[in-house]
Design a protein around this motif. Structure first.
Motif, PDB file in Angstrom:
ATOM      1  N   ASP A 188     -19.925  37.539  11.842  1.00 51.17           N
ATOM      2  CA  ASP A 188     -20.595  38.698  11.330  1.00 51.17           C
ATOM      3  C   ASP A 188     -19.581  39.405  10.333  1.00 51.17           C
ATOM      4  OD1 ASP A 188     -22.910  40.662  10.778  1.00 51.17           O
ATOM      5  OD2 ASP A 188     -21.183  41.959  11.636  1.00 51.17           O
ATOM      6  N   LEU A 189     -18.281  39.632  10.874  1.00 54.96           N
ATOM      7  CA  LEU A 189     -17.553  40.550  10.166  1.00 54.96           C
ATOM      8  C   LEU A 189     -16.855  39.489   9.152  1.00 54.96           C
ATOM      9  CD1 LEU A 189     -14.415  42.017   9.816  1.00 54.96           C
ATOM     10  CD2 LEU A 189     -16.314  43.472  10.256  1.00 54.96           C
ATOM     11  N   LEU A 190     -16.314  38.508   9.585  1.00 52.56           N
ATOM     12  CA  LEU A 190     -15.698  37.609   8.423  1.00 52.56           C
ATOM     13  C   LEU A 190     -16.717  37.394   7.463  1.00 52.56           C
ATOM     14  CD1 LEU A 190     -13.703  34.996  10.768  1.00 52.56           C
ATOM     15  CD2 LEU A 190     -12.799  37.097   9.364  1.00 52.56           C
ATOM     16  N   GLY A 191     -17.914  37.219   7.715  1.00 52.11           N
ATOM     17  CA  GLY A 191     -19.183  36.657   6.883  1.00 52.11           C
ATOM     18  C   GLY A 191     -19.235  38.003   5.741  1.00 52.11           C
ATOM     19  N   LYS A 192     -19.013  39.541   6.104  1.00 49.41           N
ATOM     20  CA  LYS A 192     -19.075  40.682   5.380  1.00 49.41           C
ATOM     21  C   LYS A 192     -17.864  40.680   4.437  1.00 49.41           C
ATOM     22  CE  LYS A 192     -22.231  43.157   8.495  1.00 49.41           C
ATOM     23  NZ  LYS A 192     -22.403  44.330   9.457  1.00 49.41           N
ATOM     24  N   PHE A 193     -16.819  40.358   5.348  1.00 51.37           N
ATOM     25  CA  PHE A 193     -15.508  40.478   4.309  1.00 51.37           C
ATOM     26  C   PHE A 193     -15.464  39.496   3.548  1.00 51.37           C
ATOM     27  CE2 PHE A 193     -11.069  38.835   4.252  1.00 51.37           C
ATOM     28  CZ  PHE A 193     -10.289  39.896   3.469  1.00 51.37           C
ATOM     29  N   CYS A 194     -15.795  38.316   3.543  1.00 49.78           N
ATOM     30  CA  CYS A 194     -16.050  37.284   2.577  1.00 49.78           C
ATOM     31  C   CYS A 194     -16.819  37.733   1.460  1.00 49.78           C
ATOM     32  CB  CYS A 194     -16.397  35.752   3.019  1.00 49.78           C
ATOM     33  SG  CYS A 194     -15.284  34.830   4.007  1.00 49.78           S
ATOM     34  N   ASP A 195     -17.907  38.156   1.735  1.00 50.00           N
ATOM     35  CA  ASP A 195     -18.941  38.756   0.713  1.00 50.00           C
ATOM     36  C   ASP A 195     -18.305  39.988  -0.105  1.00 50.00           C
ATOM     37  OD1 ASP A 195     -21.391  38.832  -0.355  1.00 50.00           O
ATOM     38  OD2 ASP A 195     -21.652  40.631   0.368  1.00 50.00           O
ATOM     39  N   LYS A 196     -17.430  40.692   0.488  1.00 52.53           N
ATOM     40  CA  LYS A 196     -16.769  41.803  -0.058  1.00 52.53           C
ATOM     41  C   LYS A 196     -15.814  41.182  -1.117  1.00 52.53           C
ATOM     42  CE  LYS A 196     -15.321  46.233  -0.452  1.00 52.53           C
ATOM     43  NZ  LYS A 196     -16.297  47.184  -1.100  1.00 52.53           N
ATOM     44  N   ILE A 197     -15.082  40.451  -0.855  1.00 45.40           N
ATOM     45  CA  ILE A 197     -13.818  39.825  -1.706  1.00 45.40           C
ATOM     46  C   ILE A 197     -14.470  38.775  -2.659  1.00 45.40           C
ATOM     47  CG2 ILE A 197     -12.157  40.613  -0.164  1.00 45.40           C
ATOM     48  CD1 ILE A 197     -11.818  37.574   0.576  1.00 45.40           C
ATOM     49  N   GLY A 198     -15.812  38.142  -2.642  1.00 51.73           N
ATOM     50  CA  GLY A 198     -16.250  37.276  -3.628  1.00 51.73           C
ATOM     51  C   GLY A 198     -16.161  35.969  -2.968  1.00 51.73           C
ATOM     52  N   VAL A 199     -16.040  35.576  -1.729  1.00 51.34           N
ATOM     53  CA  VAL A 199     -15.780  34.219  -1.371  1.00 51.34           C
ATOM     54  C   VAL A 199     -16.946  33.893  -0.321  1.00 51.34           C
ATOM     55  CG1 VAL A 199     -14.463  33.069   0.262  1.00 51.34           C
ATOM     56  CG2 VAL A 199     -13.359  34.439  -1.358  1.00 51.34           C
ATOM     57  N   ILE A 200     -17.465  32.685  -0.576  1.00 48.71           N
ATOM     58  CA  ILE A 200     -18.445  31.988   0.563  1.00 48.71           C
ATOM     59  C   ILE A 200     -18.046  31.952   1.850  1.00 48.71           C
ATOM     60  CG2 ILE A 200     -20.111  30.353   0.674  1.00 48.71           C
ATOM     61  CD1 ILE A 200     -20.129  30.021  -2.053  1.00 48.71           C
ATOM     62  N   PHE A 201     -18.486  32.666   2.725  1.00 49.86           N
ATOM     63  CA  PHE A 201     -18.149  32.318   4.131  1.00 49.86           C
ATOM     64  C   PHE A 201     -18.316  30.871   4.567  1.00 49.86           C
ATOM     65  CE2 PHE A 201     -19.402  32.027   8.705  1.00 49.86           C
ATOM     66  CZ  PHE A 201     -18.226  32.342   9.264  1.00 49.86           C
ATOM     67  N   SER A 202     -17.416  30.479   5.417  1.00 47.19           N
ATOM     68  CA  SER A 202     -17.470  29.076   5.841  1.00 47.19           C
ATOM     69  C   SER A 202     -17.284  29.102   7.574  1.00 47.19           C
ATOM     70  CB  SER A 202     -16.357  28.315   5.425  1.00 47.19           C
ATOM     71  OG  SER A 202     -16.395  26.653   6.194  1.00 47.19           O
ATOM     72  N   GLU A 203     -18.164  28.334   8.304  1.00 46.80           N
ATOM     73  CA  GLU A 203     -18.063  28.289   9.581  1.00 46.80           C
ATOM     74  C   GLU A 203     -16.859  27.653   9.891  1.00 46.80           C
ATOM     75  OE1 GLU A 203     -20.273  28.905  12.084  1.00 46.80           O
ATOM     76  OE2 GLU A 203     -21.777  29.928  10.632  1.00 46.80           O
ATOM     77  N   GLU A 204     -16.016  27.035   9.155  1.00 48.34           N
ATOM     78  CA  GLU A 204     -14.874  26.494   9.559  1.00 48.34           C
ATOM     79  C   GLU A 204     -13.813  27.563  10.002  1.00 48.34           C
ATOM     80  OE1 GLU A 204     -14.361  22.912   6.530  1.00 48.34           O
ATOM     81  OE2 GLU A 204     -14.321  24.717   5.597  1.00 48.34           O
ATOM     82  N   MET A 205     -14.304  28.791   9.458  1.00 50.15           N
ATOM     83  CA  MET A 205     -13.110  29.704   9.943  1.00 50.15           C
ATOM     84  C   MET A 205     -13.337  30.209  11.496  1.00 50.15           C
ATOM     85  SD  MET A 205     -13.960  32.338   6.626  1.00 50.15           S
ATOM     86  CE  MET A 205     -12.396  33.247   6.848  1.00 50.15           C
ATOM     87  N   LEU A 206     -14.161  29.740  12.108  1.00 53.07           N
ATOM     88  CA  LEU A 206     -14.439  30.207  13.505  1.00 53.07           C
ATOM     89  C   LEU A 206     -13.613  29.586  14.492  1.00 53.07           C
ATOM     90  CD1 LEU A 206     -18.192  31.182  13.319  1.00 53.07           C
ATOM     91  CD2 LEU A 206     -16.130  32.746  12.979  1.00 53.07           C
ATOM     92  N   SER A 207     -13.163  28.260  14.128  1.00 49.10           N
ATOM     93  CA  SER A 207     -12.568  27.558  15.258  1.00 49.10           C
ATOM     94  C   SER A 207     -11.563  26.615  14.525  1.00 49.10           C
ATOM     95  CB  SER A 207     -13.386  26.485  15.898  1.00 49.10           C
ATOM     96  OG  SER A 207     -13.999  25.651  15.004  1.00 49.10           O
TER      97      SER A 207
END
Length: 240
Positions: A161-180
Motif C-alpha cells: 500500500d505505502l509503496l504504491g502510494k509513493f510510486c504514484d506520488k513520484i509518477g512511477v507505476i508500482f511493481s510487485e517486484e518491489m516486495l521481494s
C-alpha cells in the motif's frame, strides 16, 4: 529517466528500500555515493574506513555528474540511496535540481535503540535527523513544493500500500517486484556492507514491523527529545 534521490539517516530501512527498487527490471541503483568523500573529509573511525576511501570516488564533481547523467541499458529509473549527513557543506548542491528528492524517516526511538547496539556514543550528527530536516527545507525552497516523505514503520506495516502510494506520488507505476528479492549480498552494495548489511543480506523482503519495548538509555533521553521535535515535523507531512 526518473532519478530518485532518497535521503535517510542510518539504521533506517534504507538498504531494504534500495533492494526493493533494484528488484524492479526497469531500475538500477547506487549505494551511498558520497560516503567515501564524507569519510575522507571527516576522518571518522568507521569500520573498513581505509578500504571505503581507497576504493571510493572522492571527486564530488564526478559523483554529482554521474547522479544526473549516468544511465543503464533498459532502465528508466535510477534509484540513489543517500545518507543525510554525507551531504557535507563542501558539496555543491546544484545537481539536486535534476533529481526527485525524497525522504525516508524513522522514529528516533527505533533509530537510537538500533544504533546504540553498534555505537557507544551517539549524537545528533550520527543520526542524521538534523541534516535531514535541513535538506528537506532546502528542497522545499528549491522546488516550491513539499517533497515526498515516507515513514519506515508505514512501509513495514503495509509495504504494498505505502509503496504504491509513493510510486504514484513520484509518477512511477508500482511493481510487485518491489516486495521481494533473493537472499544474499549484491554487487551494488557498498564495500561496507559486510559491516552493516547482515539483516538485509539474510532477508527476502521487508520484515514485519515490531514495536520496540526497550527503554531509551538514560544518557540518550535528551538526544531523543531533540530528535523527536525534528522527526515529528516531517512525520506530519508523510504519505499515509
Amino acid at each position: 529517466m526518473i532519478r530518485i534521490a532518497m535521503w535517510s539517516g542510518p539504521r533506517n530501512i534504507s538498504t531494504a528500500m534500495m533492494r526493493a527498487w533494484e528488484s524492479r527490471a526497469d531500475t538500477f541503483v547506487i549505494d551511498e555515493p558520497f560516503y567515501a568523500y564524507y569519510l575522507s573529509e571527516t576522518n571518522l573511525d568507521h569500520p573498513g574506513k581505509e578500504k571505503v576511501i581507497s576504493e571510493g570516488e572522492l571527486d564530488v564533481g564526478k559523483i554529482s555528474h554521474g547522479l544526473t547523467n549516468e544511465e543503464s541499458s533498459g532502465c528508466s529509473i535510477y534509484y540513489q540511496k543517500h545518507i543525510t549527513h554525507h551531504l557535507l557543506d563542501s558539496i555543491d548542491r546544484s545537481w539536486m535540481k535534476s533529481v526527485k528528492n525524497c525522504f525516508l524517516i524513522r522514529d528516533p526511538k527505533d533509530m537510537i535503540l538500533s544504533y546504540s547496539k553498534v555505537h557507544s556514543d551517539l549524537n545528533m550528527h550520527l543520526l542524521g535527523i538534523e541534516e535531514q530536516n535541513e535538506i528537506f527545507e532546502y528542497v522545499r525552497d528549491l522546488t516550491g513544493e513539499i517533497p515526498p516523505v515516507i515513514d519506515a514503520r508505514d512501509v513495514l506495516t503495509n509495504p504494498r500500500d505505502l509503496l504504491g502510494k509513493f510510486c504514484d506520488k513520484i509518477g512511477v507505476i508500482f511493481s510487485e517486484e518491489m516486495l521481494s528479492w533473493p537472499k544474499g549480498a549484491r554487487d551494488t552494495d557498498g564495500n561496507w556492507g559486510k559491516y552493516w548489511y547482515k539483516n538485509v543480506v539474510n532477508s527476502t523482503g521487508f520484515n514485519n514491523y515490531t514495536p520496540k519495548t526497550e527503554k531509551i538509555p538514560a544518557k540518550y533521553e535528551e538526544l531523543y527529545s531533540e530528535c523527536c521535535l525534528l522527526y515529528e515535523k516531517l512525520y506530519r507531512l508523510r504519505i499515509k
